[in-house]
Design a protein around this motif. Structure first.
Motif, PDB file in Angstrom:
ATOM      1  N   ALA A  25       0.824  -1.207   0.000  1.00  0.00           N
ATOM      2  CA  ALA A  25       0.000   0.000   0.000  1.00  0.00           C
ATOM      3  C   ALA A  25       0.859   1.259   0.000  1.00  0.00           C
ATOM      4  O   ALA A  25       0.577   2.221  -0.733  1.00  0.00           O
ATOM      5  CB  ALA A  25      -0.936  -0.004   1.205  1.00  0.00           C
ATOM      6  N   ILE A  26       1.918   1.267   0.784  1.00  0.00           N
ATOM      7  CA  ILE A  26       2.808   2.429   0.837  1.00  0.00           C
ATOM      8  C   ILE A  26       3.504   2.636  -0.500  1.00  0.00           C
ATOM      9  O   ILE A  26       3.601   3.766  -0.994  1.00  0.00           O
ATOM     10  CB  ILE A  26       3.847   2.264   1.970  1.00  0.00           C
ATOM     11  N   ARG A  27       3.963   1.561  -1.101  1.00  0.00           N
ATOM     12  CA  ARG A  27       4.625   1.690  -2.409  1.00  0.00           C
ATOM     13  C   ARG A  27       3.646   2.160  -3.482  1.00  0.00           C
ATOM     14  O   ARG A  27       3.979   2.983  -4.329  1.00  0.00           O
ATOM     15  CB  ARG A  27       5.266   0.366  -2.804  1.00  0.00           C
ATOM     16  N   GLN A  28       2.441   1.642  -3.423  1.00  0.00           N
ATOM     17  CA  GLN A  28       1.419   2.053  -4.376  1.00  0.00           C
ATOM     18  C   GLN A  28       1.102   3.540  -4.207  1.00  0.00           C
ATOM     19  O   GLN A  28       1.031   4.276  -5.181  1.00  0.00           O
ATOM     20  CB  GLN A  28       0.159   1.207  -4.172  1.00  0.00           C
ATOM     21  N   TYR A  29       0.919   3.972  -2.979  1.00  0.00           N
ATOM     22  CA  TYR A  29       0.665   5.383  -2.696  1.00  0.00           C
ATOM     23  C   TYR A  29       1.820   6.244  -3.209  1.00  0.00           C
ATOM     24  O   TYR A  29       1.614   7.246  -3.893  1.00  0.00           O
ATOM     25  CB  TYR A  29       0.471   5.595  -1.194  1.00  0.00           C
ATOM     26  N   SER A  30       3.029   5.843  -2.888  1.00  0.00           N
ATOM     27  CA  SER A  30       4.217   6.614  -3.265  1.00  0.00           C
ATOM     28  C   SER A  30       4.386   6.732  -4.779  1.00  0.00           C
ATOM     29  O   SER A  30       4.946   7.711  -5.265  1.00  0.00           O
ATOM     30  CB  SER A  30       5.473   5.986  -2.664  1.00  0.00           C
ATOM     31  N   SER A  31       3.905   5.735  -5.511  1.00  0.00           N
ATOM     32  CA  SER A  31       4.022   5.799  -6.968  1.00  0.00           C
ATOM     33  C   SER A  31       3.020   6.781  -7.586  1.00  0.00           C
ATOM     34  O   SER A  31       3.195   7.202  -8.724  1.00  0.00           O
ATOM     35  CB  SER A  31       3.831   4.408  -7.581  1.00  0.00           C
ATOM     36  N   GLN A  32       2.005   7.159  -6.815  1.00  0.00           N
ATOM     37  CA  GLN A  32       0.957   8.044  -7.330  1.00  0.00           C
ATOM     38  C   GLN A  32       1.025   9.468  -6.784  1.00  0.00           C
ATOM     39  O   GLN A  32       0.502  10.387  -7.418  1.00  0.00           O
ATOM     40  CB  GLN A  32      -0.422   7.471  -6.999  1.00  0.00           C
ATOM     41  N   TYR A  33       1.616   9.645  -5.621  1.00  0.00           N
ATOM     42  CA  TYR A  33       1.583  10.944  -4.954  1.00  0.00           C
ATOM     43  C   TYR A  33       2.960  11.337  -4.442  1.00  0.00           C
ATOM     44  O   TYR A  33       3.738  10.486  -4.025  1.00  0.00           O
ATOM     45  CB  TYR A  33       0.599  10.921  -3.774  1.00  0.00           C
ATOM     46  N   GLY A  35       4.654  13.083  -1.516  1.00  0.00           N
ATOM     47  CA  GLY A  35       4.463  13.539  -0.154  1.00  0.00           C
ATOM     48  C   GLY A  35       3.165  13.055   0.470  1.00  0.00           C
ATOM     49  O   GLY A  35       2.224  12.656  -0.213  1.00  0.00           O
ATOM     50  N   ILE A  36       3.170  13.089   1.793  1.00  0.00           N
ATOM     51  CA  ILE A  36       2.002  12.657   2.559  1.00  0.00           C
ATOM     52  C   ILE A  36       1.297  13.904   3.063  1.00  0.00           C
ATOM     53  O   ILE A  36       1.805  14.613   3.942  1.00  0.00           O
ATOM     54  CB  ILE A  36       2.404  11.737   3.727  1.00  0.00           C
ATOM     55  N   THR A  37       0.146  14.169   2.477  1.00  0.00           N
ATOM     56  CA  THR A  37      -0.689  15.291   2.895  1.00  0.00           C
ATOM     57  C   THR A  37      -2.116  14.782   3.067  1.00  0.00           C
ATOM     58  O   THR A  37      -2.470  13.715   2.539  1.00  0.00           O
ATOM     59  CB  THR A  37      -0.696  16.419   1.840  1.00  0.00           C
ATOM     60  N   LYS A  38      -2.926  15.536   3.779  1.00  0.00           N
ATOM     61  CA  LYS A  38      -4.325  15.143   3.937  1.00  0.00           C
ATOM     62  C   LYS A  38      -5.018  15.067   2.576  1.00  0.00           C
ATOM     63  O   LYS A  38      -5.798  14.155   2.320  1.00  0.00           O
ATOM     64  CB  LYS A  38      -5.062  16.117   4.852  1.00  0.00           C
ATOM     65  N   LYS A  39      -4.711  16.016   1.707  1.00  0.00           N
ATOM     66  CA  LYS A  39      -5.319  16.028   0.383  1.00  0.00           C
ATOM     67  C   LYS A  39      -4.947  14.771  -0.397  1.00  0.00           C
ATOM     68  O   LYS A  39      -5.813  14.135  -1.008  1.00  0.00           O
ATOM     69  CB  LYS A  39      -4.877  17.275  -0.378  1.00  0.00           C
ATOM     70  N   ASN A  40      -3.677  14.403  -0.384  1.00  0.00           N
ATOM     71  CA  ASN A  40      -3.227  13.201  -1.091  1.00  0.00           C
ATOM     72  C   ASN A  40      -3.822  11.937  -0.481  1.00  0.00           C
ATOM     73  O   ASN A  40      -4.208  11.017  -1.201  1.00  0.00           O
ATOM     74  CB  ASN A  40      -1.707  13.106  -1.089  1.00  0.00           C
ATOM     75  N   LEU A  41      -3.878  11.883   0.844  1.00  0.00           N
ATOM     76  CA  LEU A  41      -4.442  10.702   1.498  1.00  0.00           C
ATOM     77  C   LEU A  41      -5.918  10.539   1.158  1.00  0.00           C
ATOM     78  O   LEU A  41      -6.388   9.426   0.909  1.00  0.00           O
ATOM     79  CB  LEU A  41      -4.248  10.786   3.008  1.00  0.00           C
ATOM     80  N   ARG A  42      -6.649  11.650   1.127  1.00  0.00           N
ATOM     81  CA  ARG A  42      -8.061  11.576   0.741  1.00  0.00           C
ATOM     82  C   ARG A  42      -8.205  11.120  -0.705  1.00  0.00           C
ATOM     83  O   ARG A  42      -9.057  10.281  -1.021  1.00  0.00           O
ATOM     84  CB  ARG A  42      -8.731  12.939   0.929  1.00  0.00           C
ATOM     85  N   ALA A  43      -7.375  11.667  -1.578  1.00  0.00           N
ATOM     86  CA  ALA A  43      -7.432  11.287  -2.994  1.00  0.00           C
ATOM     87  C   ALA A  43      -7.098   9.806  -3.165  1.00  0.00           C
ATOM     88  O   ALA A  43      -7.742   9.099  -3.959  1.00  0.00           O
ATOM     89  CB  ALA A  43      -6.473  12.152  -3.810  1.00  0.00           C
ATOM     90  N   TYR A  44      -6.114   9.323  -2.426  1.00  0.00           N
ATOM     91  CA  TYR A  44      -5.742   7.911  -2.506  1.00  0.00           C
ATOM     92  C   TYR A  44      -6.873   7.023  -2.003  1.00  0.00           C
ATOM     93  O   TYR A  44      -7.178   5.989  -2.595  1.00  0.00           O
ATOM     94  CB  TYR A  44      -4.461   7.666  -1.707  1.00  0.00           C
ATOM     95  N   LYS A  45      -7.514   7.444  -0.924  1.00  0.00           N
ATOM     96  CA  LYS A  45      -8.623   6.669  -0.386  1.00  0.00           C
ATOM     97  C   LYS A  45      -9.761   6.574  -1.407  1.00  0.00           C
ATOM     98  O   LYS A  45     -10.323   5.501  -1.621  1.00  0.00           O
ATOM     99  CB  LYS A  45      -9.124   7.281   0.913  1.00  0.00           C
ATOM    100  N   VAL A  46     -10.071   7.681  -2.061  1.00  0.00           N
ATOM    101  CA  VAL A  46     -11.096   7.672  -3.105  1.00  0.00           C
ATOM    102  C   VAL A  46     -10.673   6.736  -4.234  1.00  0.00           C
ATOM    103  O   VAL A  46     -11.479   5.928  -4.725  1.00  0.00           O
ATOM    104  CB  VAL A  46     -11.363   9.102  -3.635  1.00  0.00           C
ATOM    105  N   TRP A  47      -9.422   6.813  -4.646  1.00  0.00           N
ATOM    106  CA  TRP A  47      -8.907   5.944  -5.705  1.00  0.00           C
ATOM    107  C   TRP A  47      -9.043   4.470  -5.311  1.00  0.00           C
ATOM    108  O   TRP A  47      -9.454   3.635  -6.118  1.00  0.00           O
ATOM    109  CB  TRP A  47      -7.453   6.294  -6.008  1.00  0.00           C
ATOM    110  N   LEU A  48      -8.708   4.158  -4.057  1.00  0.00           N
ATOM    111  CA  LEU A  48      -8.834   2.779  -3.584  1.00  0.00           C
ATOM    112  C   LEU A  48     -10.279   2.307  -3.647  1.00  0.00           C
ATOM    113  O   LEU A  48     -10.564   1.185  -4.094  1.00  0.00           O
ATOM    114  CB  LEU A  48      -8.322   2.647  -2.141  1.00  0.00           C
ATOM    115  N   ILE A  49     -11.182   3.144  -3.173  1.00  0.00           N
ATOM    116  CA  ILE A  49     -12.593   2.766  -3.169  1.00  0.00           C
ATOM    117  C   ILE A  49     -13.083   2.526  -4.591  1.00  0.00           C
ATOM    118  O   ILE A  49     -13.824   1.578  -4.850  1.00  0.00           O
ATOM    119  CB  ILE A  49     -13.431   3.843  -2.453  1.00  0.00           C
ATOM    120  N   GLU A  50     -12.663   3.363  -5.514  1.00  0.00           N
ATOM    121  CA  GLU A  50     -13.092   3.215  -6.909  1.00  0.00           C
ATOM    122  C   GLU A  50     -12.468   2.004  -7.594  1.00  0.00           C
ATOM    123  O   GLU A  50     -13.078   1.398  -8.466  1.00  0.00           O
ATOM    124  CB  GLU A  50     -12.740   4.471  -7.693  1.00  0.00           C
ATOM    125  N   ASN A  51     -11.263   1.639  -7.196  1.00  0.00           N
ATOM    126  CA  ASN A  51     -10.538   0.575  -7.889  1.00  0.00           C
ATOM    127  C   ASN A  51     -10.442  -0.749  -7.137  1.00  0.00           C
ATOM    128  O   ASN A  51     -10.211  -1.789  -7.749  1.00  0.00           O
ATOM    129  CB  ASN A  51      -9.126   1.054  -8.246  1.00  0.00           C
TER     130      ASN A  51
END
Length: 65
Positions: A25-33, A35-51
Motif C-alpha cells: 500500500a505504501i509503495r502504491q501510494y508513493s508511486s501516485q503521490y 508527499g504525505i498530505t491530507k489532500k493526497n491521502l483523501r485522494a488515494y482513499k477515493v482511488w482505492l474505493i473506486e478501484n
C-alpha cells in the motif's frame, strides 16, 4: 521512508502477510503521490474505493499504522 516504516512494522507483532500488505500500500501510494498530505491521502482513499472496493479498508489502514 519505506525502509524506516518496514523496520517499524517488523518491530511489532504483525504477521508477515500484514507487513507485506502495508508495504504494498505504501509503495502504491508513493508511486501516485508526492508527499504525505491530507489532500493526497483523501485522494488515494477515493482511488482505492473506486478501484479496489473490497480491499480499500485494509489498504487505507496501512496509512494509519
Amino acid at each position: 521512508m519505506i525502509e524506516e516504516f518496514e523496520r517499524h512494522l517488523r518491530g511489532t507483532n504483525l504477521s508477515e502477510n500484514t507487513i507485506s500488505s502495508y508495504l504494498f500500500a505504501i509503495r502504491q501510494y508513493s508511486s501516485q503521490y508526492d508527499g504525505i498530505t491530507k489532500k493526497n491521502l483523501r485522494a488515494y482513499k477515493v482511488w482505492l474505493i473506486e478501484n479496489y472496493k473490497s480491499t480499500a479498508t485494509w489498504r487505507a489502514s496501512a496509512k494509519r499504522a
